[in-house]
Structures are given as structure tokens and as C-alpha cells.
Design a protein around this motif. Structure first.
Motif, PDB file in Angstrom:
ATOM      1  N   THR B 345       0.839  -1.198   0.000  1.00 25.93           N
ATOM      2  CA  THR B 345       0.000   0.000   0.000  1.00 25.93           C
ATOM      3  C   THR B 345       0.873   1.247   0.000  1.00 25.93           C
ATOM      4  O   THR B 345       0.411   2.347  -0.253  1.00 25.93           O
ATOM      5  N   LYS B 346       2.180   1.045   0.334  1.00 30.04           N
ATOM      6  CA  LYS B 346       3.122   2.175   0.285  1.00 30.04           C
ATOM      7  C   LYS B 346       3.664   2.323  -1.127  1.00 30.04           C
ATOM      8  O   LYS B 346       3.775   1.343  -1.860  1.00 30.04           O
ATOM      9  N   LYS B 347       4.011   3.557  -1.460  1.00 32.23           N
ATOM     10  CA  LYS B 347       4.489   3.819  -2.804  1.00 32.23           C
ATOM     11  C   LYS B 347       6.021   3.883  -2.820  1.00 32.23           C
ATOM     12  O   LYS B 347       6.635   4.250  -1.817  1.00 32.23           O
ATOM     13  N   ALA B 348       6.610   3.480  -3.903  1.00 30.10           N
ATOM     14  CA  ALA B 348       8.056   3.655  -4.089  1.00 30.10           C
ATOM     15  C   ALA B 348       8.259   4.240  -5.481  1.00 30.10           C
ATOM     16  O   ALA B 348       7.466   3.993  -6.376  1.00 30.10           O
ATOM     17  N   GLU B 349       9.298   5.051  -5.635  1.00 27.91           N
ATOM     18  CA  GLU B 349       9.517   5.689  -6.937  1.00 27.91           C
ATOM     19  C   GLU B 349      10.403   4.806  -7.813  1.00 27.91           C
ATOM     20  O   GLU B 349      11.251   4.059  -7.318  1.00 27.91           O
ATOM     21  N   VAL B 350      10.181   4.898  -9.116  1.00 23.41           N
ATOM     22  CA  VAL B 350      11.023   4.151 -10.048  1.00 23.41           C
ATOM     23  C   VAL B 350      12.463   4.652  -9.937  1.00 23.41           C
ATOM     24  O   VAL B 350      12.698   5.863  -9.888  1.00 23.41           O
ATOM     25  N   GLY B 351      13.421   3.745  -9.842  1.00 23.28           N
ATOM     26  CA  GLY B 351      14.825   4.119  -9.707  1.00 23.28           C
ATOM     27  C   GLY B 351      15.283   4.169  -8.260  1.00 23.28           C
ATOM     28  O   GLY B 351      16.472   4.141  -7.965  1.00 23.28           O
ATOM     29  N   GLU B 352      14.336   4.217  -7.334  1.00 21.64           N
ATOM     30  CA  GLU B 352      14.642   4.277  -5.905  1.00 21.64           C
ATOM     31  C   GLU B 352      15.170   2.921  -5.424  1.00 21.64           C
ATOM     32  O   GLU B 352      14.799   1.876  -5.951  1.00 21.64           O
ATOM     33  N   THR B 353      16.013   2.938  -4.409  1.00 22.17           N
ATOM     34  CA  THR B 353      16.485   1.703  -3.798  1.00 22.17           C
ATOM     35  C   THR B 353      15.700   1.496  -2.507  1.00 22.17           C
ATOM     36  O   THR B 353      15.628   2.391  -1.670  1.00 22.17           O
ATOM     37  N   VAL B 354      15.072   0.328  -2.382  1.00 22.08           N
ATOM     38  CA  VAL B 354      14.271   0.063  -1.180  1.00 22.08           C
ATOM     39  C   VAL B 354      14.650  -1.292  -0.596  1.00 22.08           C
ATOM     40  O   VAL B 354      15.154  -2.168  -1.291  1.00 22.08           O
ATOM     41  N   GLY B 355      14.363  -1.464   0.704  1.00 22.52           N
ATOM     42  CA  GLY B 355      14.584  -2.747   1.361  1.00 22.52           C
ATOM     43  C   GLY B 355      13.290  -3.525   1.418  1.00 22.52           C
ATOM     44  O   GLY B 355      12.197  -2.969   1.376  1.00 22.52           O
ATOM     45  N   LEU B 356      13.398  -4.864   1.451  1.00 20.15           N
ATOM     46  CA  LEU B 356      12.216  -5.717   1.587  1.00 20.15           C
ATOM     47  C   LEU B 356      12.366  -6.533   2.854  1.00 20.15           C
ATOM     48  O   LEU B 356      13.433  -7.071   3.149  1.00 20.15           O
ATOM     49  N   ARG B 357      11.263  -6.630   3.623  1.00 22.05           N
ATOM     50  CA  ARG B 357      11.281  -7.448   4.831  1.00 22.05           C
ATOM     51  C   ARG B 357      10.208  -8.517   4.734  1.00 22.05           C
ATOM     52  O   ARG B 357       9.162  -8.315   4.128  1.00 22.05           O
ATOM     53  N   PHE B 358      10.479  -9.683   5.329  1.00 19.37           N
ATOM     54  CA  PHE B 358       9.459 -10.736   5.352  1.00 19.37           C
ATOM     55  C   PHE B 358       9.689 -11.655   6.534  1.00 19.37           C
ATOM     56  O   PHE B 358      10.802 -11.775   7.054  1.00 19.37           O
ATOM     57  N   GLU B 359       8.608 -12.289   7.002  1.00 15.48           N
ATOM     58  CA  GLU B 359       8.636 -13.197   8.136  1.00 15.48           C
ATOM     59  C   GLU B 359       9.147 -14.568   7.682  1.00 15.48           C
ATOM     60  O   GLU B 359       8.997 -14.919   6.514  1.00 15.48           O
ATOM     61  N   PRO B 360       9.712 -15.349   8.590  1.00 15.82           N
ATOM     62  CA  PRO B 360      10.133 -16.713   8.235  1.00 15.82           C
ATOM     63  C   PRO B 360       8.973 -17.533   7.668  1.00 15.82           C
ATOM     64  O   PRO B 360       9.165 -18.350   6.766  1.00 15.82           O
ATOM     65  N   GLU B 361       7.745 -17.303   8.191  1.00 15.50           N
ATOM     66  CA  GLU B 361       6.579 -18.060   7.694  1.00 15.50           C
ATOM     67  C   GLU B 361       6.249 -17.735   6.240  1.00 15.50           C
ATOM     68  O   GLU B 361       5.552 -18.497   5.572  1.00 15.50           O
ATOM     69  N   ALA B 362       6.707 -16.571   5.782  1.00 14.91           N
ATOM     70  CA  ALA B 362       6.405 -16.187   4.399  1.00 14.91           C
ATOM     71  C   ALA B 362       7.252 -16.950   3.391  1.00 14.91           C
ATOM     72  O   ALA B 362       6.964 -16.958   2.199  1.00 14.91           O
ATOM     73  N   ILE B 363       8.308 -17.604   3.883  1.00 17.73           N
ATOM     74  CA  ILE B 363       9.187 -18.350   2.983  1.00 17.73           C
ATOM     75  C   ILE B 363       8.634 -19.761   2.824  1.00 17.73           C
ATOM     76  O   ILE B 363       8.442 -20.474   3.805  1.00 17.73           O
ATOM     77  N   HIS B 364       8.314 -20.152   1.581  1.00 18.71           N
ATOM     78  CA  HIS B 364       7.830 -21.508   1.318  1.00 18.71           C
ATOM     79  C   HIS B 364       8.882 -22.247   0.529  1.00 18.71           C
ATOM     80  O   HIS B 364       9.215 -21.852  -0.580  1.00 18.71           O
ATOM     81  N   VAL B 365       9.389 -23.312   1.149  1.00 22.38           N
ATOM     82  CA  VAL B 365      10.450 -24.079   0.501  1.00 22.38           C
ATOM     83  C   VAL B 365       9.836 -25.295  -0.176  1.00 22.38           C
ATOM     84  O   VAL B 365       9.029 -26.003   0.419  1.00 22.38           O
ATOM     85  N   MET B 366      10.203 -25.528  -1.420  1.00 19.71           N
ATOM     86  CA  MET B 366       9.624 -26.646  -2.172  1.00 19.71           C
ATOM     87  C   MET B 366      10.735 -27.479  -2.792  1.00 19.71           C
ATOM     88  O   MET B 366      11.754 -26.950  -3.225  1.00 19.71           O
ATOM     89  N   ARG B 367      10.496 -28.802  -2.859  1.00 21.74           N
ATOM     90  CA  ARG B 367      11.450 -29.673  -3.547  1.00 21.74           C
ATOM     91  C   ARG B 367      11.457 -29.348  -5.025  1.00 21.74           C
ATOM     92  O   ARG B 367      10.443 -28.982  -5.603  1.00 21.74           O
ATOM     93  N   VAL B 368      12.599 -29.496  -5.628  1.00 20.83           N
ATOM     94  CA  VAL B 368      12.713 -29.252  -7.069  1.00 20.83           C
ATOM     95  C   VAL B 368      12.227 -30.502  -7.798  1.00 20.83           C
ATOM     96  O   VAL B 368      12.623 -31.612  -7.464  1.00 20.83           O
ATOM     97  N   GLU B 369      11.356 -30.299  -8.768  1.00 21.26           N
ATOM     98  CA  GLU B 369      10.858 -31.421  -9.577  1.00 21.26           C
ATOM     99  C   GLU B 369      11.980 -31.906 -10.478  1.00 21.26           C
ATOM    100  O   GLU B 369      12.652 -31.116 -11.118  1.00 21.26           O
ATOM    101  N   ARG B 370      12.163 -33.216 -10.509  1.00 18.24           N
ATOM    102  CA  ARG B 370      13.297 -33.700 -11.268  1.00 18.24           C
ATOM    103  C   ARG B 370      13.020 -33.821 -12.772  1.00 18.24           C
ATOM    104  O   ARG B 370      13.639 -33.153 -13.565  1.00 18.24           O
ATOM    105  N   GLU B 371      12.001 -34.658 -13.152  1.00 22.91           N
ATOM    106  CA  GLU B 371      11.812 -34.930 -14.596  1.00 22.91           C
ATOM    107  C   GLU B 371      11.210 -33.737 -15.333  1.00 22.91           C
ATOM    108  O   GLU B 371      11.818 -33.174 -16.221  1.00 22.91           O
TER     109      GLU B 371
END
Lengths: 269, 375
Positions: B345-371
Motif C-alpha cells: 500500500t506504500k508507494k516507491a519511486e522508479v529508480g529508488e532503492t528500497v529494502g524488503l522485509r518478510f517473516e520466516p513463515e512467508a518463505i515456502h520451501v519446495m522440492r525441485v521437480e526432477r523430470e
């Protein structure tokens, strides 16, 4: 000159054709039908048509045309249905159409050979122990050969109607509890009725005025309006009478087309 | 968004998900190792699942994933090449479609153009040779159900797309099926009508209390309507679960990519609860992987929060910005060149450098499909 005006110019060749070979002959025919043998004005020809001899001939013509159409339909519909289900549609269609490219007279002569006293058909009957019999110059051979000639005209419109039928409609009917037969009766057939009508028209109307097959295959066993016209023009030289029968036949055809509609409209749309 | 470890273990130890082999309520349909081939092409590959009475199921996947094949197998239009389909615990292989307690709403509605609305709806009842008075009553009930009273004598050609669809539904439910199959019934409608019909279908399923099996390629539709979703790809069930399960815990790259927008990155599992991606190590809630196992990592754009560059776990340079109404859609690249999509909901300007934060729960780890990796 505008585009539209130019477009009208393209119609000229067809217009000329139409006038010379469609309108003019009909006008001559109608004119001729009001002349007697000596070239005097008369309505006697039309009175003549209403006598029992000609009425019976007309009844025969209609009866045979009806038979030919019915047999063509009974063979043509299942054939068309099977054609839509088969894998190599194009090949089978081609095989069906192929005989249409062969000259009609040639095909009829071929049948004369096949059905003749010493023909292949009789040879076959003999080997089967049934014995040779008179095949040519019978009602059977007349209807048989006519059906052979006309069947592509029956199959093609029905095939097209079946091809246009969305397969999901058949699934839907089955899904709603209809057996295969009920599905055919209540969904497939009503929705291909346009094709059936078109096919019946394409067979019935030309069947009415057959004369070549009648003469060659049926001999003098079957006398139809077609043979009567030919007789009057070429043998008895009574052009007035021949023209009258032709006019009556044309009116009958127009009425049939009018009654059955132009075929396609209702059923499939 | 916290899941018990046992759940995490289960979800990570299975490659192809066999969708819910056990059901809580009364089982109505069961596929057991069903395979379907057309001329040697496998469209459904050894699929097993069970469905419960009275629920709204969605078969979701791209075209050619086998979802419509499952529907046609249940309806009985086609037979499985291998495997068995059970209806109420009995095999239904030899039961023709007209004898199954199942009705279908077709993608093109498949209404009979030579019959009017009343006769279309009455079709199934007439086939059953029901009494005329009963037919009248049932048809008008069904038409009232779908808000089409007074349209009895209309021709199908005179009905709009939405109305045709209601006729198709009425025609199916008038037969009181135990299972209603819906084959992308909303795909021909415009967006507004489609949203409306989503509510109506969901409501209809609640009122009727029968099992709905809905086929779609539209993930939003699936999330909005279903009790359970089967995500399919290449003839296999990728994942089975509630819409929330599938959205929050996609099992592989394909599901994550297909359901909603997401950031998918390649990484590796350092240890239990520790994953490395985008050149950094992060604490996560997943475990049960081999040490240094290569994995795919998913982070939903709405789980990312904008922060000052020095506070960010990841730092990106904003490349583009779109205003989406409720939120801004920000797209940018981190120092390793990974693309990041952020809904904020916050705005950032094009070209601006911003940081991103996220909770450990937001990370979803998945096995890589082989075939067959993703699609």
C-alpha cells in the motif's frame, strides 16, 4: 462509375445465360403447350392431361420418385452417419463422389451389362443355385439403378448436417439419461432434418422426370412423365402435348419445393 | 501462517500428491490408479483420489492438464485405459452415461436448439417417462431455482449467455443428480457476469447440498468457490487441498506459479529451518530436506514489506510501478539480478532503492521437480 455499378456489369454473362437457356425455353414451352398439332390455339392439351391415362402416368411417376427417394434415404442416412464416425472421412467421401464424375449414360450401360440375361448378376444367382431370371426391364432394376445414381445427392447434405451437429449435444442427451436410440430420435434426427429435406429434394425432383434410365433399364415396363415427354417430342411429334406435360411437371416441382421449404433453414439453425 | 511440523514433513516427503485418498464424510467418487490414453498419448497419468459427498471440488489446471478428461470419465463419455472408478464404492466402468447419477453442465452449454427452454429442462424427465403433471411441476421448480420463471416458451436462440447457462444448470439439476459436473461453465461469460455467477453457483451448491465438481483454468475462480482444489498439470495431480492450503503452501514451482502471483527463486537448504537464496541465508519453518538439497523458494508479493534499504533483508532497485487500486505493484531487481514483485500500500519511486522485509513463515520451501520442471 461507382463500385456498385461495376459490380452489376459482372452479372451480364450470367444474365445472358439465364435469359437464353432458362427464361426463353420456359416461355417457348408454355407457348407450345397452348398449340394443337396444326398450330392453332387450344386448351385441349391441358384437358388431355386430366384424363385417366395421363393421371395414371403421373401417379406412377410420383410413386417411383417416392420409392427411389425412400430407398435412397434408408440407405443414405446410415451411410452418412457412419461416414461422420469413420477415421478416413475424406477418402470415403471421395469414393462416394467418384461415380458422380462418370457419365450417366456410361453408368447405365454398365448396368445393362451387369443385369442382362447373361450378365454378372445372373451368373452369380446361377452359382448360388437360385437360377437366372429376368432382371432388366423390371420395377426392381429401375429403382435399383436410380438409387445407385442418386445416392450421393442424398448422402452429402445429410453428412454435412451431421458434421455440423455439435458432439456435445449427443453427450448432453446421454448425460440426461437418453439411450443411444432415444438420443438419435429426439436430438440427432430432428437436428439433421434440414439435411434430410435437402437430400430428399435433390433426389425426388430429378426422379420425377427420369426418362433415360426408365427407357434403358425399365424398357416399356415403367412409363413415367419423363418418358411421355420424350415420346411426344421425338416419336409422335405432338409437341403441344409434350410441352403441356413438361409445364405440369414444372409446376409440381415448384409446389414440392415450396411445401418442403428450402431445406436447410429450420432444422439446423 | 504457522503449520505443525508433522504437516510440513508430510508435504515435503511426497512428490506426486495423491489427492485426499481418505475422506472424512461419505465417499462418493474414488479414482484408483486411473490412466487415460488417446492414441498412445497419456492425458491422465496414474491418478488416484477420493471425493466426499456434498462438497464443492475444483479441478484446476492449464489446458491439456487432464481436468476435462476426469470429468468425462466420471460422466461416462469415455472409459479409463487403466484403473478403476468407484461410485459409492462400486466400480462404474460398465455403467453407460445415461444410467449414472451424474449430470453435466457443458462448456458450450449444449442446449438443444430445436427445443424451447421448458423442453430443454424437461428432456431428462421425459426420457424417464415421468407424468406430464410432475414434469410441469419439476421444471417450473428448477426454473425458479435459477431465476428463470416466465422464460418457459423462449427459444434458446433468444436467450443471453448468462441465461443459457442457467438453463443448462436447471436442465441438469432437475434430474436431482448426486454429483453435478461443471465444465468451465463460466468461461464464455464477461468478467462482471462471471463474478456474479461464481457467487450464485456457490450458493446453489449450498442449497442443493450435492457434490459439485467444477473444472476451470482460472485460479481466482477456483480459490473463490471451492471447498477443495485439485491442481493438475500434465495428467498428474500436483496438489490437493483447501484453497488456503494451496495458496499458502504450494507444493512445487508449478503450483506456486499457477496459483496467484509469486516470487520463485532457486536456492538450497542449508539445514533444517535454514535456507539460502538470493545470496543470503534465511531462517524458515521448513525441514526434512537433505543437507544442501537444491530447492525452489516461494514468497508471495503481498508478504513482502517495504522498508528503508538499511533495514531490508533484501535490497532492490525499483524498475516499474503500477497502481492497482488496493495496492501498488512494484517490480524491481536485487543485486544478484533476481526479479522481485511486491504488493504494497506504500508507494516507491522508479529508480529508488528500497529494502524488503518478510517473516520466516512467508518463505515456502519446495522440492525441485526432477523430470518435468514446472511448465
Amino acid at each position: 462509375m461507382t463500385e456498385r455499378a461495376w459490380r452489376n456489369w459482372y452479372l451480364i454473362p450470367y444474365g445472358i445465360w439465364l435469359v437464353l437457356f432458362v427464361v426463353a425455353p420456359i416461355v417457348f414451352l408454355v407457348y407450345e403447350s397452348f398449340l394443337d398439332l396444326d398450330g392453332h390455339w387450344t386448351v385441349a392439351n391441358y384437358e388431355n392431361v386430366l384424363t385417366p391415362i395421363y393421371l395414371k402416368m403421373m401417379a406412377y411417376s410420383f410413386w417411383y420418385a417416392f420409392l427411389i427417394t425412400l430407398v435412397s434415404l434408408l440407405i443414405g442416412y446410415p451411410t452418412a452417419y457412419w461416414l461422420t464416425k469413420t477415421r478416413h472421412k475424406q477418402l470415403w467421401l471421395l469414393l462416394l463422389i467418384l461415380p458422380m464424375w462418370v457419365n450417366l449414360l456410361l453408368k447405365v450401360y454398365a448396368f445393362l451389362g451387369l443385369l442382362g440375361t447373361y450378365g454378372l448378376a445372373n451368373a452369380l444367382l446361377q452359382t448360388l443355385g437360385i437360377g437366372a431370371r429376368q432382371l432388366l426391364f423390371t420395377d426392381f432394376s429401375f429403382v435399383f439403378v436410380s438409387v445407385y445414381i442418386f445416392i450421393p445427392f442424398m448422402v452429402l447434405p445429410i453428412f454435412n448436417a451431421l458434421e455440423e451437429l455439435p458432439p456435445s449435444l449427443v453427450d448432453a442427451a446421454r448425460d440426461l439419461g437418453a439411450s443411444a436410440w432415444t438420443t438419435f430420435r429426439r436430438v440427432v434426427f430432428p437436428l439433421t432434418l434440414g439435411g434430410v429435406k435437402a437430400g430428399c429434394q435433390a433426389v425426388f425432383i430429378p426422379s420425377l422426370s427420369l426418362f433415360m434410365i426408365t427407357r434403358l433399364v425399365a424398357g416399356n415396363r415403367v412409363i413415367t412423365l419423363g418418358t411421355a415427354i420424350e415420346q411426344h417430342f421425338l416419336v409422335t411429334q405432338n409437341w403441344g402435348m409434350g410441352a403441356t406435360i413438361a409445364v405440369v411437371l414444372m409446376i409440381a416441382m415448384a409446389v414440392i419445393v415450396g411445401l418442403t421449404g428450402s431445406g436447410r433453414k429450420e432444422g439446423s439453425r | 501462517m504457522h503449520f505443525p511440523l508433522s504437516y510440513v514433513l508430510i508435504r515435503n516427503s511426497e512428490h506426486q500428491e495423491d489427492g485426499g485418498l481418505e475422506v472424512n464424510g461419505e465417499e462418493i467418487i474414488r479414482f484408483e490408479r486411473v490412466t487415460k490414453e488417446y492414441d498412445g498419448t497419456v492425458v491422465l497419468d496414474d491418478v488416484s483420489f477420493a471425493m466426499e459427498r456434498g462438497k464443492f471440488y475444483t479441478l484446476l489446471g492449464p489446458s491439456g492438464c487432464g481436468k476435462t478428461t476426469i470429468l468425462r470419465l466420471i460422466a461416462g463419455f469415455i472409459e479409463p485405459t487403466e484403473g478403476t472408478i468407484y461410485f459409492h464404492g462400486k466400480p462404474i466402468q460398465n455403467v453407460p452415461p445415461n444410467k449414472r447419477q451424474v449430470n453435466t453442465v457443458f462448456q458450450d452449454y449444449a442446449l438443444f436448439p430445436h427445443l424451447d427452454v421448458f423442453e430443454n429442462v424437461a428432456f431428462g424427465l421425459r426420457v424417464k417417462k415421468m407424468k406430464e403433471a410432475d414434469i410441469r411441476q419439476k421444471v417450473s421448480e428448477a426454473l425458479r431455482f435459477v431465476n428463470l420463471e416466465g422464460y418457459e416458451r423462449r427459444r434458446i436462440q433468444e436467450m443471453s449467455g448468462g441465461q443459457r447457462q442457467r438453463v443448462a444448470i436447471a436442465r441438469a439439476i432437475v434430474n436431482e443428480p448426486e454429483v453435478l459436473l461443471l465444465d468451465e461453465p463460466l468461461s464464455a461469460l464477461d468478467l462482471k457476469l462471471r463474478t456474479e455467477m461464481q457467487y450464485e453457483l456457490r450458493e446453489l451448491q449450498r442449497r442443493l447440498g450435492i457434490t459439485f465438481i467444477f473444472v476451470t483454468h482460472d485460479q481466482e475462480e477456483a480459490l473463490a468457490m471451492s471447498d477443495y482444489i485439485f491442481v493438475l498439470n500434465k495428467g498428474k495431480i500436483q496438489q490437493f487441498g483447501t484453497p488456503k492450503d494451496i495458496y499458502d503452501e504450494p507444493i512445487n514451482r508449478f503450483v506456486a506459479d499457477f496459483i496467484g502471483e509469486s516470487n520463485i527463486l532457486s536456492g538450497r537448504m542449508i539445514d533444517d529451518f535454514l535456507v539460502e537464496f538470493a545470496g543470503k541465508r534465511f531462517v524458515c519453518v521448513d525441514r526434512g530436506f537433505a543437507p544442501n538439497e537444491p530447492v525452489d523458494v516461494v514468497i508471495r508479493p503481498e508478504d513482502l514489506e517495504l522498508a528503508a534499504p538499511e533495514d531490508g533483508q533484501i535490497v532492490i532497485r525499483v524498475d516499474s510501478l503500477l497502481f492497482r487500486g488496493v495496492h501498488y505493484e512494484i517490480c524491481g531487481y536485487d543485486e544478484n539480478g533476481n526479479e522481485w514483485l511486491v504488493h504494497s500500500t506504500k508507494k516507491a519511486e522508479v529508480g529508488e532503492t528500497v529494502g524488503l522485509r518478510f517473516e520466516p513463515e512467508a518463505i515456502h520451501v519446495m522440492r525441485v521437480e526432477r523430470e518435468d520442471e514446472g511448465a
